[in-house]
Design a protein around this motif. Structure first.
Motif, short mmCIF file in Angstrom:
data_model
loop_
_atom_site.label_atom_id
_atom_site.label_comp_id
_atom_site.label_asym_id
_atom_site.label_seq_id
_atom_site.Cartn_x
_atom_site.Cartn_y
_atom_site.Cartn_z
N ILE A 58 0.83 -1.21 0.00
CA ILE A 58 0.00 0.00 0.00
C ILE A 58 0.87 1.26 0.00
O ILE A 58 0.66 2.19 -0.79
CB ILE A 58 -0.95 -0.01 1.21
N LEU A 59 1.86 1.29 0.89
CA LEU A 59 2.73 2.47 0.96
C LEU A 59 3.56 2.64 -0.31
O LEU A 59 3.79 3.77 -0.77
CB LEU A 59 3.64 2.38 2.18
N PHE A 60 4.01 1.53 -0.89
CA PHE A 60 4.77 1.62 -2.14
C PHE A 60 3.89 2.15 -3.27
O PHE A 60 4.32 3.02 -4.06
CB PHE A 60 5.31 0.23 -2.50
N GLY A 61 2.65 1.65 -3.34
CA GLY A 61 1.76 2.11 -4.39
C GLY A 61 1.42 3.59 -4.26
O GLY A 61 1.44 4.34 -5.26
N ILE A 62 1.13 4.03 -3.05
CA ILE A 62 0.77 5.44 -2.84
C ILE A 62 1.96 6.35 -3.11
O ILE A 62 1.84 7.40 -3.77
CB ILE A 62 0.23 5.65 -1.42
N LEU B 293 -0.20 15.79 -12.36
CA LEU B 293 -0.95 16.49 -11.33
C LEU B 293 -2.09 15.63 -10.80
O LEU B 293 -2.37 15.61 -9.60
CB LEU B 293 -1.50 17.80 -11.89
N GLY B 294 -2.74 14.89 -11.69
CA GLY B 294 -3.85 14.03 -11.27
C GLY B 294 -3.39 12.96 -10.30
O GLY B 294 -4.02 12.72 -9.26
N PHE B 295 -2.28 12.27 -10.63
CA PHE B 295 -1.75 11.23 -9.74
C PHE B 295 -1.30 11.83 -8.41
O PHE B 295 -1.46 11.22 -7.35
CB PHE B 295 -0.59 10.49 -10.40
N THR B 296 -0.72 13.02 -8.46
CA THR B 296 -0.28 13.66 -7.22
C THR B 296 -1.46 13.97 -6.31
O THR B 296 -1.41 13.74 -5.09
CB THR B 296 0.50 14.94 -7.53
N ILE B 297 -2.53 14.52 -6.90
CA ILE B 297 -3.73 14.82 -6.11
C ILE B 297 -4.34 13.54 -5.55
O ILE B 297 -4.77 13.48 -4.39
CB ILE B 297 -4.75 15.59 -6.96
N LEU B 298 -4.37 12.48 -6.37
CA LEU B 298 -4.89 11.19 -5.90
C LEU B 298 -4.05 10.65 -4.73
O LEU B 298 -4.60 10.16 -3.74
CB LEU B 298 -4.90 10.18 -7.05
N GLY B 299 -2.73 10.77 -4.87
CA GLY B 299 -1.87 10.32 -3.78
C GLY B 299 -2.10 11.10 -2.50
O GLY B 299 -2.16 10.53 -1.41
N ALA B 300 -2.25 12.44 -2.63
CA ALA B 300 -2.50 13.26 -1.45
C ALA B 300 -3.84 12.89 -0.81
O ALA B 300 -3.97 12.84 0.42
CB ALA B 300 -2.49 14.73 -1.83
N LEU B 301 -4.86 12.61 -1.65
CA LEU B 301 -6.16 12.21 -1.13
C LEU B 301 -6.07 10.89 -0.37
O LEU B 301 -6.64 10.74 0.72
CB LEU B 301 -7.16 12.10 -2.29
N LEU B 302 -5.34 9.91 -0.93
CA LEU B 302 -5.19 8.62 -0.27
C LEU B 302 -4.42 8.75 1.04
O LEU B 302 -4.75 8.08 2.03
CB LEU B 302 -4.48 7.64 -1.21
N VAL B 303 -3.41 9.61 1.05
CA VAL B 303 -2.67 9.84 2.30
C VAL B 303 -3.59 10.42 3.36
O VAL B 303 -3.56 10.01 4.54
CB VAL B 303 -1.47 10.78 2.05
N PHE C 145 -6.63 9.81 8.39
CA PHE C 145 -7.91 9.86 9.08
C PHE C 145 -8.31 8.48 9.60
O PHE C 145 -8.80 8.34 10.72
CB PHE C 145 -8.99 10.40 8.14
N GLY C 146 -8.08 7.45 8.76
CA GLY C 146 -8.41 6.09 9.18
C GLY C 146 -7.60 5.65 10.38
O GLY C 146 -8.14 5.01 11.30
N LEU C 147 -6.31 5.97 10.39
CA LEU C 147 -5.48 5.61 11.54
C LEU C 147 -5.92 6.35 12.81
O LEU C 147 -5.95 5.76 13.90
CB LEU C 147 -4.01 5.92 11.23
N ALA C 148 -6.26 7.65 12.66
CA ALA C 148 -6.71 8.41 13.82
C ALA C 148 -8.01 7.83 14.38
O ALA C 148 -8.17 7.69 15.60
CB ALA C 148 -6.89 9.87 13.44
N TYR C 149 -8.94 7.49 13.49
CA TYR C 149 -10.21 6.92 13.95
C TYR C 149 -9.99 5.55 14.58
O TYR C 149 -10.64 5.19 15.57
CB TYR C 149 -11.19 6.80 12.78
#
Length: 642
Positions: free
Chosen positions: A505-509, A518-528, A533-537
């Motif tokens: 997962i970390l390698f893919g992101i 730019l699209g892949f960068t925005i997607l990566g930032a969204l996944l991060v 958020f998932g870890l915090a919850y």
């Protein structure tokens, strides 16, 4: 002057340890005070701690568990020498036989590890080579090191390939340092797999898994601390660059350890991986597909000089090809052979592990844990040096830790002693790469090998000398060991999640940020953001919403289902026996001995049921109709009308 062990049973026993090395046992029952000589106690007749006047555990006890030396007292070296050297002639003969069996099982255990490493290189060599050669960001490089080491089951192989890539100017030195950090994490998967070989005994699995994961947790903590520091400061890169400035490295022969010289000849007859092909794929000089199909001048008599080689190679020194080498093989043929050999290696490991544990248990049966703990209680820093020496000899930290893991499972080696030995193994495996780089002819290769060495030394300096920091991996490993008590399948889930799923997962992101899009960068930032958020919850759910209890209950239910399915046949036999005994006691006839045939019995039963239903459903015309009042007394129709 005397230390006192508290009583452990209703029949109170006190064990006094005198400074003059004399010892006595005072047993107090309801009326009498009895003095006993502990040397005359037969351990075979006292198979539980509660039955033993000394109050200490012995190997083979039914209630055996690892003890605290502060609780049972420390043995003397005189006791250790007596237990080690004072035996009868028959006992010495059995000891020699046991040592011979240990050497036999240990040799084939090491052979199994060697075969597993070679098979893993055949299975994942092409994939590992392709990802190792990528020029990427630090997070992706770290995950590449983890995945490549998991695929090849050897951090030494990963490190040597990375060193070769740096020497060939394929990978920058700074990126290579991140890959080596990942290799440090990936190398601990092997002894975790070995710990699963003790799943037949819950006590041994708990201790063995804790002994294996203490290595994992130390590596995780070291990487979590030093990885961001290296990104921000580059301290490992700059320190090692200054150290190799002006150093001349000459080309020479590679050093080979003595254990490898003993084990490799037999392993090479079975399967031998083509490490050179993996390096060439990583450097971009060739592809795996270009090496297939393999061609031999004489297919019936393949040799190193007369055959082209793919993932499975022939021995360059002897010229002979291993048993799994196939003339005209395709890539899929070699990978299938690697998978079969990997399965065979796992069987060899499990069989030898069971054999080692069984022989050691027989030899140590009745041995007091006080004696064992005294014999293995060496200074932690000396234990680190011992781990370094052993790993230099065997040229693999995986072999060192995998061999020690069963001893932790048996309770012979405590977790506190396992930790410094694994830290020494971490340093020892860097020495192997360091020796190889010194004859590589490349300065930059020496720099990367030194960075690996200083990375491990820095982690040890931070986490080992300070007691409360040292307790972090120890307590974490104990908690993971206890999780196996709740669910035996936890080790497999742990391996898949920590060494496969999370790195992928970390390698893919992280790869999304290197696509110059730019699209892949925005997607990566969204996944991060989603992951954060998932870890915090998850942490909130775990701490404040009873997540820990829910996970524990889930594991317990899974384990209970496994136990029920495993014992279902025995439970059914038990129920049948009880029903038969009840039938005999009540005089009920068996189905086979009944006078009425099955068909007649069913017809009579159906007729009786039909008659009863008719009598209940259709009331007689002359019969009064009753209903129930609130008082519960029946009323006739006339009374209800009134």
């Amino acid at each position: 002057k005397y230390s006192l062990t508290p009583p452990k049973s209703e029949l109170q026993s006190f064990f006094f340890h005198s400074r003059s090395h004399s010892l006595s046992v005072v047993k107090i029952d309801s009326k009498n005070l009895i003095m006993e000589d502990p040397t005359k106690i037969d351990p075979k007749n006292n198979r539980a701690r509660a039955d033993r006047p000394t109050g200490s555990y012995h190997i083979g006890d039914t209630d055996f568990e690892v003890e605290d030396t502060n609780e049972i007292g420390e043995a003397t070296w005189g006791e250790v020498a007596s237990a080690c050297c004072v035996h009868s002639g028959g006992e010495w003969l059995m000891i020699l036989v046991g040592l011979g069996l240990i050497c036999f099982f240990l040799y084939f255990f090491l052979l199994g590890l060697d075969l597993m490493g070679s098979s893993a290189k055949v299975l994942g060599g092409c994939a590992a080579g392709s990802i190792l050669g990528e020029d990427t960001n630090p997070v992706a490089a770290l995950m590449i090191g983890v995945l490549a080491t998991v695929l090849m089951q050897s951090s030494s192989t990963t490190t040597s390939i990375v060193v070769a890539l740096v020497g060939a100017d394929t990978v920058p030195a700074r990126q290579a340092i991140y890959m080596i950090m990942g290799a440090n994490i990936g190398t601990s998967v092997t002894n975790t797999i070995v710990a699963m070989g003790q799943m037949g005994d819950g006590d041994q699995l708990e201790r063995a898994f804790a002994g294996a994961t203490v290595h994992d947790l130390f590596n995780f903590l070291t990487v979590a601390l030093l990885f961001p520091i290296e990104i921000l400061t580059g301290y490992l890169f700059y320190i090692t660059e200054a150290m190799v400035s002006g150093v001349v490295v000459e080309k020479g022969d590679k050093w080979e350890g003595p254990i490898k010289k003993v084990v490799s000849p037999l392993g090479s007859l079975i399967i031998k991986s083509n490490k050179g092909l993996i390096e060439d794929v990583a450097q971009g000089d060739t592809t795996c597909e270009a090496q297939y199909p393999t061609v031999c001048d004489d297919p019936d008599n393949p040799t190193y000089d007369t055959c082209s080689q793919g993932l499975i190679s022939c021995d360059k020194k002897s010229g002979n090809c291993p048993a799994f080498f196939q003339a005209g093989a395709s890539r899929s043929d070699d990978e299938v052979s690697g998978g079969v050999c990997f399965f065979i290696a796992l069987i060899i490991l499990v069989v030898c592990l069971i054999g080692l544990v069984t022989v050691l248990q027989k030899m140590l049966l009745g041995m007091s844990t006080r004696i064992l703990y005294k014999a293995t209680n060496i200074n932690g820093y000396l234990a680190i040096l011992v781990g370094v020496g052993i790993t230099i000899l065997v040229q693999s930290s995986s072999i060192t830790t995998s061999t020690l893991t069963p001893l932790v499972g048996m309770g012979v080696l405590r977790l506190e002693q396992m930790l410094p030995l694994t830290l020494g193994a971490n340093i020892g495996t860097t020495v192997t790469a360091l020796l190889a780089s010194m004859v590589s002819g490349k300065i930059v290769s020496l720099q990367v090998a030194l960075a690996h060495l200083f990375f491990n030394i820095t982690g040890i300096v931070i986490f080992y000398p300070i007691p409360f920091l040292r307790r972090i991996p120890l307590n974490g490993a104990r908690a993971l060991g206890k999780a196996t008590r709740v669910w035996r399948g936890f080790p497999l889930v742990y391996i898949l999640v920590m060494f496969v799923l999370i790195p992928l997962i970390l390698f893919g992101i992280s790869s999304l940020f290197t696509q110059n899009s730019l699209g892949f960068t925005i997607l990566g930032a969204l996944l991060v953001g989603i992951i954060v958020f998932g870890l915090a919850y998850y942490m909130f759910w775990w701490k404040c919403r009873g997540g820990a209890t829910k996970c524990n209950d889930c594991f317990e239910r899974r384990q209970a289902k496994q136990v029920v399915m495993r014992t279902l046949a025995d439970d059914m036999d038990y129920m049948k026996a009880k029903i038969d005994a009840l039938s005999v006691h009540t005089g009920l006839p068996d189905d086979d001995d009944a006078d009425i045939e099955d068909g007649e019995q069913e017809a009579l039963l159906a007729k009786k049921v039909q008659t009863d239903m008719q009598e209940t459903a259709i009331p007689s015309p002359s019969a009064p109709v009753y209903s129930y009042a609130s008082s519960g007394e029946p009323q006739s129709e006339d009374e209800m009308t009134a």
